[in-house]
Design a protein around this motif. Structure first.
Motif, PDB file in Angstrom:
ATOM      1  N   ASP A  69      13.803  -2.837 -16.179  1.00  0.00           N
ATOM      2  CA  ASP A  69      15.256  -2.550 -15.839  1.00  0.00           C
ATOM      3  C   ASP A  69      15.253  -1.887 -14.553  1.00  0.00           C
ATOM      4  OD1 ASP A  69      15.851  -3.419 -18.163  1.00  0.00           O
ATOM      5  OD2 ASP A  69      16.839  -1.494 -19.033  1.00  0.00           O
ATOM      6  N   ASP A  70      14.506  -0.953 -14.199  1.00  0.00           N
ATOM      7  CA  ASP A  70      14.138  -0.437 -12.663  1.00  0.00           C
ATOM      8  C   ASP A  70      13.843  -1.664 -11.807  1.00  0.00           C
ATOM      9  OD1 ASP A  70      14.589   2.230 -13.786  1.00  0.00           O
ATOM     10  OD2 ASP A  70      12.365   2.562 -14.076  1.00  0.00           O
ATOM     11  N   LEU A  71      12.960  -2.526 -12.100  1.00  0.00           N
ATOM     12  CA  LEU A  71      12.576  -3.440 -11.087  1.00  0.00           C
ATOM     13  C   LEU A  71      13.895  -4.249 -10.882  1.00  0.00           C
ATOM     14  CD1 LEU A  71      10.498  -4.989  -9.550  1.00  0.00           C
ATOM     15  CD2 LEU A  71      10.137  -6.400 -11.646  1.00  0.00           C
ATOM     16  N   ILE A  72      14.564  -4.726 -11.897  1.00  0.00           N
ATOM     17  CA  ILE A  72      15.895  -5.435 -11.853  1.00  0.00           C
ATOM     18  C   ILE A  72      16.808  -4.864 -10.942  1.00  0.00           C
ATOM     19  CG2 ILE A  72      17.950  -6.231 -13.001  1.00  0.00           C
ATOM     20  CD1 ILE A  72      16.115  -6.810 -15.580  1.00  0.00           C
ATOM     21  N   ALA A  73      17.036  -3.517 -11.239  1.00  0.00           N
ATOM     22  CA  ALA A  73      18.066  -2.689 -10.536  1.00  0.00           C
ATOM     23  C   ALA A  73      17.584  -2.664  -8.993  1.00  0.00           C
ATOM     24  CB  ALA A  73      18.112  -1.276 -11.040  1.00  0.00           C
ATOM     25  N   THR A  74      16.630  -2.466  -8.651  1.00  0.00           N
ATOM     26  CA  THR A  74      16.104  -2.607  -7.442  1.00  0.00           C
ATOM     27  C   THR A  74      16.259  -3.917  -6.717  1.00  0.00           C
ATOM     28  OG1 THR A  74      14.358  -0.776  -7.547  1.00  0.00           O
ATOM     29  CG2 THR A  74      14.252  -2.023  -5.608  1.00  0.00           C
ATOM     30  N   VAL A 101      18.155  -8.891  -3.478  1.00  0.00           N
ATOM     31  CA  VAL A 101      18.545 -10.424  -3.658  1.00  0.00           C
ATOM     32  C   VAL A 101      20.129 -10.586  -3.351  1.00  0.00           C
ATOM     33  CG1 VAL A 101      18.752 -12.418  -5.110  1.00  0.00           C
ATOM     34  CG2 VAL A 101      16.667 -11.079  -4.961  1.00  0.00           C
ATOM     35  N   ASN A 102      20.725  -9.632  -3.738  1.00  0.00           N
ATOM     36  CA  ASN A 102      22.437  -9.527  -3.614  1.00  0.00           C
ATOM     37  C   ASN A 102      22.657  -9.560  -2.029  1.00  0.00           C
ATOM     38  OD1 ASN A 102      25.291  -9.286  -4.396  1.00  0.00           O
ATOM     39  ND2 ASN A 102      25.061  -7.289  -3.837  1.00  0.00           N
ATOM     40  N   VAL A 153      19.165 -23.148  -2.190  1.00  0.00           N
ATOM     41  CA  VAL A 153      18.537 -22.133  -2.124  1.00  0.00           C
ATOM     42  C   VAL A 153      17.523 -21.960  -3.479  1.00  0.00           C
ATOM     43  CG1 VAL A 153      18.723 -19.374  -2.555  1.00  0.00           C
ATOM     44  CG2 VAL A 153      20.634 -20.826  -1.275  1.00  0.00           C
ATOM     45  N   ILE A 154      16.241 -21.673  -3.154  1.00  0.00           N
ATOM     46  CA  ILE A 154      15.051 -21.690  -3.994  1.00  0.00           C
ATOM     47  C   ILE A 154      14.795 -20.064  -4.003  1.00  0.00           C
ATOM     48  CG2 ILE A 154      12.801 -22.318  -4.700  1.00  0.00           C
ATOM     49  CD1 ILE A 154      13.150 -25.024  -2.764  1.00  0.00           C
ATOM     50  N   VAL A 155      14.937 -19.414  -5.337  1.00  0.00           N
ATOM     51  CA  VAL A 155      14.671 -18.244  -5.613  1.00  0.00           C
ATOM     52  C   VAL A 155      13.139 -18.044  -6.121  1.00  0.00           C
ATOM     53  CG1 VAL A 155      15.333 -16.196  -6.682  1.00  0.00           C
ATOM     54  CG2 VAL A 155      16.904 -17.605  -5.917  1.00  0.00           C
ATOM     55  N   MET A 172      17.223 -12.905 -11.132  1.00  0.00           N
ATOM     56  CA  MET A 172      17.154 -13.221  -9.521  1.00  0.00           C
ATOM     57  C   MET A 172      17.983 -14.351  -9.279  1.00  0.00           C
ATOM     58  SD  MET A 172      16.375 -10.244  -8.444  1.00  0.00           S
ATOM     59  CE  MET A 172      16.395  -9.508 -10.022  1.00  0.00           C
ATOM     60  N   VAL A 173      17.586 -15.360  -9.874  1.00  0.00           N
ATOM     61  CA  VAL A 173      18.505 -16.647  -9.603  1.00  0.00           C
ATOM     62  C   VAL A 173      19.920 -16.569 -10.024  1.00  0.00           C
ATOM     63  CG1 VAL A 173      18.560 -19.234 -10.204  1.00  0.00           C
ATOM     64  CG2 VAL A 173      16.226 -17.997 -10.262  1.00  0.00           C
ATOM     65  N   TYR A 174      20.095 -15.838 -11.240  1.00  0.00           N
ATOM     66  CA  TYR A 174      21.411 -15.489 -11.516  1.00  0.00           C
ATOM     67  C   TYR A 174      22.112 -14.813 -10.631  1.00  0.00           C
ATOM     68  CZ  TYR A 174      25.598 -13.259 -13.915  1.00  0.00           C
ATOM     69  OH  TYR A 174      26.666 -12.804 -14.224  1.00  0.00           O
ATOM     70  N   THR A 175      21.633 -13.887  -9.962  1.00  0.00           N
ATOM     71  CA  THR A 175      22.000 -12.768  -9.018  1.00  0.00           C
ATOM     72  C   THR A 175      22.472 -13.593  -7.879  1.00  0.00           C
ATOM     73  OG1 THR A 175      20.941 -10.832  -9.852  1.00  0.00           O
ATOM     74  CG2 THR A 175      21.705 -10.702  -7.570  1.00  0.00           C
ATOM     75  N   ALA A 176      21.528 -14.675  -7.476  1.00  0.00           N
ATOM     76  CA  ALA A 176      21.581 -15.374  -6.105  1.00  0.00           C
ATOM     77  C   ALA A 176      22.999 -16.276  -6.121  1.00  0.00           C
ATOM     78  CB  ALA A 176      20.550 -16.112  -5.676  1.00  0.00           C
TER      79      ALA A 176
END
Length: 317
Positions: free
Chosen positions: A93-98, A103-104, A119-121, A129-133
């Motif tokens: 979760d920490d990695l996702i938050a950072t 990526v945003n 865009v290739i993530v 991260m693909v979802y975020t992009a």
């Protein structure tokens, strides 16, 4: 004279620089590698160094290092490698938050400066991260795709070729689902120059190759203390080539699926047809009971990752 394709890479670390190297060696187009302002001189130096290979390696393209997003304007493809690797003691979760924040920010700049790019993530955790992009750019789903399957299949093919003592070129294989532990092996769809792999290897040896592919990234981290970069970048550039040359190649990719495989609106690893419009088609294959169970488990893990993103950043829900 036709215009050269333009390929931009966000993040000038090991993966980003290796993407530039593979793209230049294949003469796929002009290349821009962007990094944060504090790393501008470093990335400029790396790209100048790469450009100076061109007379020897015989490729013609412009190669630029920069920290200015204006330089990615008119890109055909943008590769996102930006983000931090998971460190000891750091939770998922920490990695996702950072990395969602990184990526945003990157995605908002892509939206502003290269709105027509595919865009290739590559950033991890990939599915989140693909979802975020996708949410941050607001791009159509065909314009957003993640790289994982190309790498996982390459590792799987490598290990089978090593086991059999045959050329990697003769190995055809397929994996579905998430990256790493969540991948869904498909030995039924694995062959050696058309010969089903089960005729050449025992189930035990096939499974050993699958398991090694699952932990392929971890094996390299243990050996050299950092994440892999040559093979991940090679997987990316296989996808880039399919897009800029409109090759219509079927490459396992993290692509948006709704009704396909019963996913319900998430990016998951599936065989995707890649061409000039990005993800042009999702290929649905028949899965037996065991394969479907593994695929459903993989999809559920993707949903868990995305839920963390949505809960932490409601604006991306």
């Amino acid at each position: 004279m036709p215009r050269r394709a333009k390929i931009s890479v966000i993040g000038g670390g090991n993966v980003g620089a290796s993407c530039a190297l593979w793209a230049a060696s294949k003469e796929l187009g002009d290349i821009v590698v962007l990094d944060i302002p504090q790393q501008e001189d470093v990335v400029k130096g790396k790209m100048l160094d790469l450009l100076e290979c061109s007379p020897i390696e015989r490729f013609d393209c412009n190669i630029t290092g920069t920290s200015d997003y204006a330089d990615i304007a008119d890109s055909d493809v943008v590769v996102v490698t930006a983000g931090i690797p998971r460190k000891p003691g750091m939770s998922r979760d920490d990695l996702i938050a950072t990395n969602v924040k990184i990526v945003n920010s990157v995605s908002e700049n892509i939206k502003q400066h290269a709105p027509k790019a595919i865009v290739i993530v590559v950033s991890n955790p990939l599915d989140a991260m693909v979802y975020t992009a996708w949410k941050s750019t607001g791009f159509p789903t065909n314009q957003i795709v993640g790289q994982a399957g190309a790498l996982d299949v390459a590792r799987y093919r490598t290990f089978i070729a090593m086991e059999l003592g045959v050329s990697v070129e003769d190995i055809q294989a397929l994996l579905l689902g998430g990256h790493g532990d969540d991948m869904v092996p498909l030995p039924r769809y694995t062959s050696v120059h058309g010969i089903p792999v089960q005729q050449l290897m025992s189930d035990e040896k096939i499974n050993a190759c699958v398991e090694r592919a699952k932990v392929g990234g971890g094996e390299i981290v243990k050996l050299m203390g950092t994440s892999a970069y040559y093979a991940p970048a090679s997987g990316v550039i296989q996808m880039v080539e399919a897009i800029v040359k409109d090759k219509k190649r079927i490459i396992p990719s993290a692509a948006y699926c709704d009704k396909e495989y019963g996913v319900g609106g998430y990016f998951v690893g599936v065989p995707a047809l890649l061409g000039k419009d990005g993800v042009e088609k999702i290929i649905e294959i028949d899965l037996d009971g065991d394969e479907k169970k593994l695929m459903d488990e993989s999809i559920s893990h993707v949903k868990e990752l995305v839920k963390v993103v949505r809960d932490t950043f409601p604006e991306l829900a």
